[in-house]
Design an enzyme around this catalytic site. Structure first.
Site, PDB file in Angstrom:
ATOM      1  N   HIS A 267       0.692  -0.886   0.400  1.00  0.00           N
ATOM      2  CA  HIS A 267       0.086  -0.314   0.103  1.00  0.00           C
ATOM      3  C   HIS A 267       0.654   1.287   0.262  1.00  0.00           C
ATOM      4  O   HIS A 267       0.580   1.942  -1.120  1.00  0.00           O
ATOM      5  CB  HIS A 267      -1.373   0.191   1.655  1.00  0.00           C
ATOM      6  CG  HIS A 267      -1.735  -1.077   0.975  1.00  0.00           C
ATOM      7  ND1 HIS A 267      -2.337  -1.813   0.041  1.00  0.00           N
ATOM      8  CD2 HIS A 267      -2.163  -1.946   2.583  1.00  0.00           C
ATOM      9  CE1 HIS A 267      -3.229  -2.884   0.226  1.00  0.00           C
ATOM     10  NE2 HIS A 267      -2.795  -3.322   1.611  1.00  0.00           N
ATOM     11  N   ASP A 318      -4.762  -8.246  -3.296  1.00  0.00           N
ATOM     12  CA  ASP A 318      -5.519  -8.289  -1.880  1.00  0.00           C
ATOM     13  C   ASP A 318      -6.359  -8.805  -1.147  1.00  0.00           C
ATOM     14  O   ASP A 318      -6.289  -9.910  -1.396  1.00  0.00           O
ATOM     15  CB  ASP A 318      -5.024  -6.916  -1.907  1.00  0.00           C
ATOM     16  CG  ASP A 318      -5.094  -6.628   0.045  1.00  0.00           C
ATOM     17  OD1 ASP A 318      -5.155  -6.857   0.788  1.00  0.00           O
ATOM     18  OD2 ASP A 318      -5.120  -5.360   0.600  1.00  0.00           O
TER      19      ASP A 318
HETATM   20 ZN    ZN Z   1      -3.586  -7.293   2.258  1.00  0.00          ZN
END
Ligand code: ZN
Length: 452
Positions: A267, A318
């Site tokens: 991220h 993810d």
């Molecule tokens: Zn993750």
């Protein structure tokens, strides 16, 4: 042998390429060839991307968290629901879901996956007889699908910044460093039957789920191989870490750990300009998950400053709310355009956005998973994807526009073939084990939904 009418090699586009693969690696590559009988002939061959960040079990709850509850929904309410869901997953469910997820990834054009694996124990937190039981289930799913696995057992010790104890719901994740080290050793045993391109790394979950002392200890115990960590995904997390450690997460990590190109920072959404430049200079890969980051309302990555500083990046799916390589690529660029009210943002200077995104993600993803350099070259893993340039969405494009067409104008159905380290898992757009894997997934979901 594989024959491609055209291929994007490490040296650029080439025509009539034949290549040979042995033990998963490209051993021979020649251009201006003719196809031979018995060749796997394809249209356009590209280096296949690595999907560098996945929690496969979360695929099973896709679509279940899109109803607005009274009050304000947030990342943290999503997380609570995810915790309740995990209480019901059996080892059999976890294997069936992972196999389905890996199949979807391969059909979308990914050759490999970084499985950031934090479900370790039984519901409530008691370890299985085999500490790495659930790692073995992930390995079985990788074996069944043929995907290239980089297995990343997660160290998850605390429920929040400042040694907050684990909450109920987090019991299945929890390990202190000594048991985690044992778990990694067992995970290596669990993947030992997989082909030679399989890797095992480590993943301290996040700064909030570990502590400075624990992090130092675990890094000392595992001195080589990929290290992945979630970082700066949410403003609350940034504030919590700043309050506890006196620095923003990325600043703190770069100052207190030896962050090398073997690291992948997942991220890295909320960074100052200074953090962005320093992270780029570290050589670590930014693990961007644009579809999930949009779904969870994380915010856009600071793309222009990071690219300008020469930062490496790759993409991951993810939460697996949707598995689509083309959607990830365009969401990455579109999130930048919407923020900056501009077009063609993810390029330094002048050039093709699709090429920058695709080639960058191929190199960064391979680096993050310990799979070489993400290019088609002799000696590299045969992580290959073939697309059909005659598909309606691509047929009018020149060769130098094909990756723009893939990133912005196509769906994943232009993918015809995928090889994961030479394992030809997708043929004519379909995974070779599709029927069996989908049927096992449906049956796992039936039993799981009955147990909720
Ligand atoms: Zn993750």
């Amino acid at each position: 042998m594989i024959f491609a009418r055209q291929a994007k090699l490490s040296t650029g586009w080439a025509s009539n390429v034949r290549l040979d693969v042995l033990d998963g690696r490209i051993i021979e590559l020649a251009i201006d060839q003719h196809p031979q009988q018995g060749d796997d002939a394809v249209d356009t061959l590209l280096p296949a991307l690595a999907n560098l960040h996945s929690h496969s079990f979360q695929r099973a709850m896709a679509g279940m968290t899109e109803y607005r509850m009274a009050g304000k929904d947030s990342f943290w309410t999503w997380r609570d629901l995810m915790y309740r869901f995990t209480e019901h997953l059996t080892p059999e469910n976890i294997e069936a879901i992972a196999a389905f997820v890996f199949l979807e990834m391969q059909e979308a054009g990914y050759a490999s996956v970084g499985e950031f694996h934090y479900l370790h124990h039984q519901p409530g937190g008691t370890p299985y007889d085999n500490l790495a039981e659930l790692s073995a289930r992930i390995a079985a799913a990788a074996a069944k699908t043929g995907i290239g696995l980089t297995h990343l057992p997660v160290l998850y010790t605390y429920g929040g910044a400042g040694h907050v104890p684990l909450e109920t719901g987090q019991g299945r994740f929890g390990n202190r460093v000594d048991r985690f080290n044992e778990l990694v050793a067992q995970a290596k045993v669990a993947v030992a039957h997989l082909p030679a391109d399989c890797r095992v790394g480590i993943a301290p979950h996040s700064l909030r789920a570990t502590s400075p002392d624990d992090l130092r200890e675990v890094l000392n115990a595992h001195r080589s191989g990929p290290v992945h960590i979630h970082i700066a995904e949410q403003p609350k997390e940034v504030a919590d870490i700043e309050g506890w450690l006196g620095a923003r997460p990325v600043d703190w990590l770069l100052a207190n750990a030896n962050v090398t190109p073997e690291w992948c920072l997942i991220h890295a959404t909320h960074m100052t300009e200074g953090e962005t430049r320093k992270m780029a200079k570290s050589g670590a890969v930014a693990g961007l998950c644009p579809v999930t980051e949009a779904n969870l309302g994380d915010g856009p990555f600071n793309g222009p400053a990071y690219l300008k500083a020469g930062g490496a990046f790759g993409i991951g799916s993810d939460s697996n709310v949707l598995i689509s390589l083309t959607e990830e690529l365009r969401m990455l660029e579109y999130s930048q355009r919407l923020r900056d009210v501009a077009r063609n943002v993810m390029v330094v200077g002048e050039g093709s956005v699709g090429d920058t995104l695709y080639t960058g993600a191929a190199k960064g993803g391979a680096q993050a998973l310990g799979r070489g350099n993400g290019e088609i070259l002799v000696g590299g893993w045969a992580d290959l994807v073939a697309i059909d340039s005659a598909a309606p969405s691509l047929c009018a494009l020149r060769q130098d526009q094909l990756l723009d067409g893939l990133a912005f104008a196509s769906k994943d159905d232009v993918v015809t073939d995928v090889w994961s380290a030479g394992r030809h898992a997708v043929q004519s757009g379909r995974h070779v084990q599709r029927d069996e894997i989908v049927s096992a997934y449906r049956s796992a979901m039936r039993s799981l939904m009955a147990s909720l």
